[in-house]
Enzyme design. Structure first.
Site, PDB file in Angstrom:
ATOM      1  N   HIS A  97      91.109  88.492 -54.523  1.00  0.00           N
ATOM      2  CA  HIS A  97      90.592  88.770 -55.867  1.00  0.00           C
ATOM      3  C   HIS A  97      91.061  87.717 -56.851  1.00  0.00           C
ATOM      4  O   HIS A  97      92.182  87.217 -56.759  1.00  0.00           O
ATOM      5  CB  HIS A  97      91.049  90.160 -56.347  1.00  0.00           C
ATOM      6  CG  HIS A  97      90.371  91.272 -55.621  1.00  0.00           C
ATOM      7  ND1 HIS A  97      89.107  91.704 -55.951  1.00  0.00           N
ATOM      8  CD2 HIS A  97      90.751  92.022 -54.572  1.00  0.00           C
ATOM      9  CE1 HIS A  97      88.755  92.678 -55.145  1.00  0.00           C
ATOM     10  NE2 HIS A  97      89.735  92.891 -54.287  1.00  0.00           N
ATOM     11  N   ALA A 143     108.198  88.227 -37.489  1.00  0.00           N
ATOM     12  CA  ALA A 143     107.503  89.511 -37.609  1.00  0.00           C
ATOM     13  C   ALA A 143     107.597  90.055 -39.034  1.00  0.00           C
ATOM     14  O   ALA A 143     108.627  89.947 -39.682  1.00  0.00           O
ATOM     15  CB  ALA A 143     108.093  90.516 -36.632  1.00  0.00           C
ATOM     16  N   ARG A 164     108.878  81.874 -46.294  1.00  0.00           N
ATOM     17  CA  ARG A 164     109.524  80.611 -46.641  1.00  0.00           C
ATOM     18  C   ARG A 164     110.108  80.033 -45.356  1.00  0.00           C
ATOM     19  O   ARG A 164     110.227  80.730 -44.346  1.00  0.00           O
ATOM     20  CB  ARG A 164     110.605  80.826 -47.688  1.00  0.00           C
ATOM     21  CG  ARG A 164     111.702  81.754 -47.250  1.00  0.00           C
ATOM     22  CD  ARG A 164     112.765  81.976 -48.302  1.00  0.00           C
ATOM     23  NE  ARG A 164     113.687  83.020 -47.906  1.00  0.00           N
ATOM     24  CZ  ARG A 164     114.632  82.913 -46.972  1.00  0.00           C
ATOM     25  NH1 ARG A 164     114.784  81.780 -46.318  1.00  0.00           N
ATOM     26  NH2 ARG A 164     115.405  83.923 -46.671  1.00  0.00           N
ATOM     27  N   LYS A 167     114.088  77.864 -40.883  1.00  0.00           N
ATOM     28  CA  LYS A 167     114.720  76.824 -40.070  1.00  0.00           C
ATOM     29  C   LYS A 167     113.697  75.729 -39.810  1.00  0.00           C
ATOM     30  O   LYS A 167     112.543  76.034 -39.491  1.00  0.00           O
ATOM     31  CB  LYS A 167     115.185  77.443 -38.759  1.00  0.00           C
ATOM     32  CG  LYS A 167     115.836  76.493 -37.799  1.00  0.00           C
ATOM     33  CD  LYS A 167     116.244  77.244 -36.541  1.00  0.00           C
ATOM     34  CE  LYS A 167     116.749  76.311 -35.485  1.00  0.00           C
ATOM     35  NZ  LYS A 167     117.009  77.008 -34.220  1.00  0.00           N
TER      36      LYS A 167
END
Length: 170
Positions: A97, A143, A164, A167
């Site tokens: 949207h 996950a 983010r 590693k």
């Protein structure tokens, strides 16, 4: 139309690969998917109970697998590379949207952005990939992550809400 109907029936059946029956279902299901997907490699693996919208916009590479109960809403193109593992219950969205100041969100419309997943990527269970996301080669997505419309470095582990880099250079 017959291909979609046949695919829908095969989509409900379990696929135990250790049994001949399971391997036959997998081959037939992939053959049907090649008819109505944008592209689908012969060696791909489409697990049971997938929910797909706009399958002509889905492009699935060699030896790539989409897990049980995954959902792909492909209003814009979804490119999934070679050797990609997509775990169960992953959601891939290509439409979002618009937000235009104080204008009502319902009246603001939507925007469509493609999703690109590189080669040799592992996407964990219940990951949500949002419109415009680019996951490069060699990445692992933890996950439960929510992957927004942004780019990540190749061969990194990403996770979290929003996702983010956890590693680099796995």
């Amino acid at each position: 139309m017959l291909a979609k109907w046949t695919f829908s029936i095969f989509n409900l059946l379990p696929m135990p690969n250790r049994l001949v029956f399971g391997r036959v279902i997998r081959q037939l299901k992939n053959q049907m998917a090649r008819v109505f997907f944008g592209s689908c490699a012969k060696t791909s693996n489409l697990r049971p109970k997938l929910k797909l919208r706009h399958p002509k916009n889905i492009h699935l590479g060699n030896r790539s697998s989409i897990g049980d109960h995954a959902r792909i809403i492909a209003a814009a193109p979804v490119h999934i590379g070679d050797d990609v593992l997509i775990a169960p219950e992953v959601v891939i969205l290509t439409e979002t949207h618009c937000i235009n100041g104080r204008e009502k969100i319902l009246d603001s419309g939507t925007t469509k952005k493609p999703v690109r997943i590189g080669n040799d990527v592992w996407i964990g269970t219940r990951v949500t990939i949002l419109a415009g996301a680019e996951i490069p080669d060699g990445c692992v997505v933890a996950a439960g992550a929510v992957v927004p419309a942004k780019k990540y470095p190749p061969y990194s582990v990403i996770g979290g809400v929003p996702a983010r880099v956890i590693k680099q250079e796995r």
